[in-house]
Design an enzyme around this catalytic site. Structure first.
Site, PDB file in Angstrom:
ATOM      1  N   CYS A   1       0.815  -1.221   0.000  1.00  0.00           N
ATOM      2  CA  CYS A   1       0.000   0.000   0.000  1.00  0.00           C
ATOM      3  C   CYS A   1       0.847   1.269   0.000  1.00  0.00           C
ATOM      4  CB  CYS A   1      -0.936   0.004   1.199  1.00  0.00           C
ATOM      5  SG  CYS A   1      -1.976  -1.441   1.213  1.00  0.00           S
TER       6      CYS A   1
ATOM      7  N   HIS B   1      -4.018   6.846   2.510  1.00  0.00           N
ATOM      8  CA  HIS B   1      -4.293   5.553   1.877  1.00  0.00           C
ATOM      9  C   HIS B   1      -5.719   5.142   2.246  1.00  0.00           C
ATOM     10  CE1 HIS B   1      -4.109   1.467   0.636  1.00  0.00           C
ATOM     11  NE2 HIS B   1      -4.022   0.973   1.861  1.00  0.00           N
TER      12      HIS B   1
ATOM     13  N   ASN C   1     -10.293  -0.626  -1.286  1.00  0.00           N
ATOM     14  CA  ASN C   1      -8.844  -0.479  -1.079  1.00  0.00           C
ATOM     15  C   ASN C   1      -8.123  -1.047  -2.308  1.00  0.00           C
ATOM     16  OD1 ASN C   1      -6.174  -0.749  -0.308  1.00  0.00           O
ATOM     17  ND2 ASN C   1      -6.609  -1.698   1.673  1.00  0.00           N
TER      18      ASN C   1
HETATM   19  O1  UT7 Z   1      -4.329  -1.675   3.033  1.00  0.00           O
HETATM   20  C1  UT7 Z   1      -3.502  -2.562   3.697  1.00  0.00           C
HETATM   21  C2  UT7 Z   1      -3.616  -2.413   5.174  1.00  0.00           C
HETATM   22  N1  UT7 Z   1      -4.860  -2.934   5.611  1.00  0.00           N
HETATM   23  C3  UT7 Z   1      -5.622  -2.296   6.483  1.00  0.00           C
HETATM   24  O2  UT7 Z   1      -5.292  -1.195   6.867  1.00  0.00           O
HETATM   25  C4  UT7 Z   1      -6.866  -3.004   6.968  1.00  0.00           C
HETATM   26  C5  UT7 Z   1      -7.022  -2.832   8.460  1.00  0.00           C
HETATM   27  N2  UT7 Z   1      -8.088  -3.633   9.035  1.00  0.00           N
HETATM   28  C6  UT7 Z   1      -9.409  -3.395   8.797  1.00  0.00           C
HETATM   29  O3  UT7 Z   1      -9.759  -2.543   7.995  1.00  0.00           O
HETATM   30  C7  UT7 Z   1     -10.419  -4.155   9.595  1.00  0.00           C
HETATM   31  O4  UT7 Z   1      -9.757  -4.876  10.619  1.00  0.00           O
HETATM   32  C8  UT7 Z   1     -11.298  -5.152   8.763  1.00  0.00           C
HETATM   33  C9  UT7 Z   1     -12.249  -4.379   7.868  1.00  0.00           C
HETATM   34  C10 UT7 Z   1     -10.414  -6.062   7.925  1.00  0.00           C
HETATM   35  C11 UT7 Z   1     -12.145  -5.982   9.726  1.00  0.00           C
HETATM   36  O5  UT7 Z   1     -12.932  -5.118  10.541  1.00  0.00           O
HETATM   37  P1  UT7 Z   1     -12.956  -5.261  12.131  1.00  0.00           P
HETATM   38  O6  UT7 Z   1     -13.835  -4.222  12.618  1.00  0.00           O
HETATM   39  O7  UT7 Z   1     -11.527  -5.259  12.607  1.00  0.00           O
HETATM   40  O8  UT7 Z   1     -13.642  -6.636  12.306  1.00  0.00           O
HETATM   41  P2  UT7 Z   1     -13.153  -7.918  13.131  1.00  0.00           P
HETATM   42  O9  UT7 Z   1     -12.197  -8.706  12.305  1.00  0.00           O
HETATM   43  O10 UT7 Z   1     -12.747  -7.532  14.505  1.00  0.00           O
HETATM   44  O11 UT7 Z   1     -14.508  -8.711  13.275  1.00  0.00           O
HETATM   45  C12 UT7 Z   1     -15.596  -8.230  14.083  1.00  0.00           C
HETATM   46  C13 UT7 Z   1     -16.768  -9.154  13.898  1.00  0.00           C
HETATM   47  C14 UT7 Z   1     -16.405 -10.634  14.037  1.00  0.00           C
HETATM   48  O12 UT7 Z   1     -17.499 -11.305  14.594  1.00  0.00           O
HETATM   49  P3  UT7 Z   1     -17.529 -11.696  16.155  1.00  0.00           P
HETATM   50  O13 UT7 Z   1     -16.317 -12.541  16.401  1.00  0.00           O
HETATM   51  O14 UT7 Z   1     -17.483 -10.397  16.880  1.00  0.00           O
HETATM   52  O15 UT7 Z   1     -18.827 -12.427  16.279  1.00  0.00           O
HETATM   53  C15 UT7 Z   1     -16.204 -11.088  12.627  1.00  0.00           C
HETATM   54  O16 UT7 Z   1     -16.427 -12.453  12.442  1.00  0.00           O
HETATM   55  O17 UT7 Z   1     -17.276  -9.011  12.566  1.00  0.00           O
HETATM   56  C16 UT7 Z   1     -17.262 -10.279  11.908  1.00  0.00           C
HETATM   57  N3  UT7 Z   1     -16.940 -10.039  10.506  1.00  0.00           N
HETATM   58  C17 UT7 Z   1     -17.887  -9.835   9.575  1.00  0.00           C
HETATM   59  N4  UT7 Z   1     -19.219  -9.801   9.629  1.00  0.00           N
HETATM   60  C18 UT7 Z   1     -19.885  -9.548   8.479  1.00  0.00           C
HETATM   61  C19 UT7 Z   1     -15.710  -9.953   9.940  1.00  0.00           C
HETATM   62  N5  UT7 Z   1     -15.838  -9.696   8.631  1.00  0.00           N
HETATM   63  C20 UT7 Z   1     -17.172  -9.622   8.372  1.00  0.00           C
HETATM   64  C21 UT7 Z   1     -17.923  -9.368   7.216  1.00  0.00           C
HETATM   65  N6  UT7 Z   1     -19.261  -9.349   7.305  1.00  0.00           N
HETATM   66  N7  UT7 Z   1     -17.337  -9.146   6.015  1.00  0.00           N
END
Ligand code: UT7
Length: 329
Positions: free
Chosen positions: A115, A256, A286
């Site tokens: 990125c 970014h 992204n």
């Molecule tokens: O560009 C390169 C660098 N990358 C980044 O900067 C990305 C940084 N990270 C992020 O943007 C976020 O961490 C994500 C968008 C990838 C994920 O979002 P989050 O708010 O960190 O979600 P999480 O992984 O903590 O998951 C929260 C909950 C989980 O459920 P439980 O365990 O709380 O029941 C996940 O299973 O959301 C669930 N979940 C989803 N639910 C519906 C994770 N992905 C999804 C989804 N749809 N697509």
């Protein structure tokens, strides 16, 4: 003679097919509301034509860039292409694109910094101009993330999209415009959290690696999120301090586009008004190396000569940083 490297043109290209959040609901267990509220993304462009690749996106963006800057293809000296999804591992995508466009006198190469690729590429390109050695350097950020996404992994496939942005760098004797300064950083220990597990010399492709789905993006999102926030804030703060500036001196922050929540936290912490923060993640998702040039392209009509523009990114590597530009066109 001292020379400054000035961006004299910006272009972009998105493949025509669009994948909306509602489309993704049919592929993985997700929903529009979750994606919008957790990432800010509404849709992303996807390269569906199986006969096309990253170089074809570069060709479209560079064709537009050459026209906008009235540049004859033979005048281009160098093309630097930042990407993690080049047409193939080798040869490089920059030279493939030059061949397709009839650019005969340039040399080109790819740069892999995920990125942060565009920031690192812009810094590299600026050195070639500032040295006086070259007069027309094109810096491209391109990624076809759909080619390395696991569409059964809802935590990664929803955030990425495909796209390309490109800028022309040319010399100016007016040192008050153009590329001014940068803080660029890297920390290879971050590879634990964001990588493609197989397909390199560490773990070449085998039936087992393919079956284990190791040729896709692997990301520990929560951890990357925290590092991204910290990295971008500190890079911008250090850059401003180094240049005796405050955030009030900045006309545009170009972050970014990985997640709207990251952009919001970074903007709030830096205390920059939202209307000065470029944002197009809702339309494109992204696009890795392409996010920053695509922002410059989208906001081009609002940028004015003399504007202080700060670009900042964080991504795989880890790689991160910030660049200070004074807009010159
Ligand atoms: O560009 C390169 C660098 N990358 C980044 O900067 C990305 C940084 N990270 C992020 O943007 C976020 O961490 C994500 C968008 C990838 C994920 O979002 P989050 O708010 O960190 O979600 P999480 O992984 O903590 O998951 C929260 C909950 C989980 O459920 P439980 O365990 O709380 O029941 C996940 O299973 O959301 C669930 N979940 C989803 N639910 C519906 C994770 N992905 C999804 C989804 N749809 N697509």
């Amino acid at each position: 003679m001292n020379l400054s490297a000035v961006i004299t043109g910006v272009a972009g290209y998105l493949p025509p097919d669009i994948l909306t959040n509602h489309d993704l609901e049919k592929i993985v267990d997700t929903n529009d509301e979750w994606i919008r509220s957790r990432t800010g993304i509404e849709q992303r462009h996807i390269l569906k034509d199986k006969d096309k690749a990253a170089s074809d996106l570069v060709v479209e963006a560079m064709r537009d860039l050459l026209a906008k800057t009235n540049t004859n293809p033979d005048e281009v000296d160098l093309v630097i292409c930042a990407t993690v999804t080049g047409d193939m591992v080798f040869p490089d995508t920059a030279n493939i694109a030059c061949d397709k466009l009839g650019i005969k006198n340039a040399f080109g190469y790819d740069l892999n910094a995920a990125c942060s690729g565009f920031l690192f590429g812009l810094t590299t390109g600026a050195q070639f101009i500032e040295s006086g050695r070259y007069k027309k350097v094109i810096v491209v950020g391109v990624d076809v993330m759909s080619s390395i996404l696991d569409y059964t992994d809802r935590t990664t496939c929803i955030i990425f999209g495909d796209g390309c942005g490109a800028v022309m760098l040319e010399p100016s004797e007016d040192l008050t415009i153009g590329y001014q300064d940068a803080i660029l950083r890297g920390d290879g220990s971050g590879r634990k959290f964001l990588r493609m597990k197989s397909g390199g010399s560490l773990s070449p492709a085998t039936m087992e690696t393919v079956l284990a789905r190791e040729h896709y993006v692997y990301q520990e999102g929560k951890t990357v999120f925290k590092f991204a926030v910290k990295g971008m804030i500190s890079a911008v703060e250090d850059l401003l301090e180094k240049n005796n500036m405050t955030i009030d001196d900045v006309d545009w922050l170009v972050p970014h586009q990985a997640n709207k929540r990251i952009i919001d936290v970074v903007g709030r912490s830096l205390k920059i008004p939202v209307e000065k923060v470029m944002m197009n993640i809702q339309k494109y998702g992204n696009t890795t190396a392409a996010t920053i040039p695509l922002c410059l392209w989208d906001y081009e009509s609002q940028l004015k000569k003399g504007d202080k523009v700060v670009l900042t990114s964080f991504g795989g590597g880890f790689t991160w940083g910030a660049i200070l530009l004074t807009w010159g066109i």
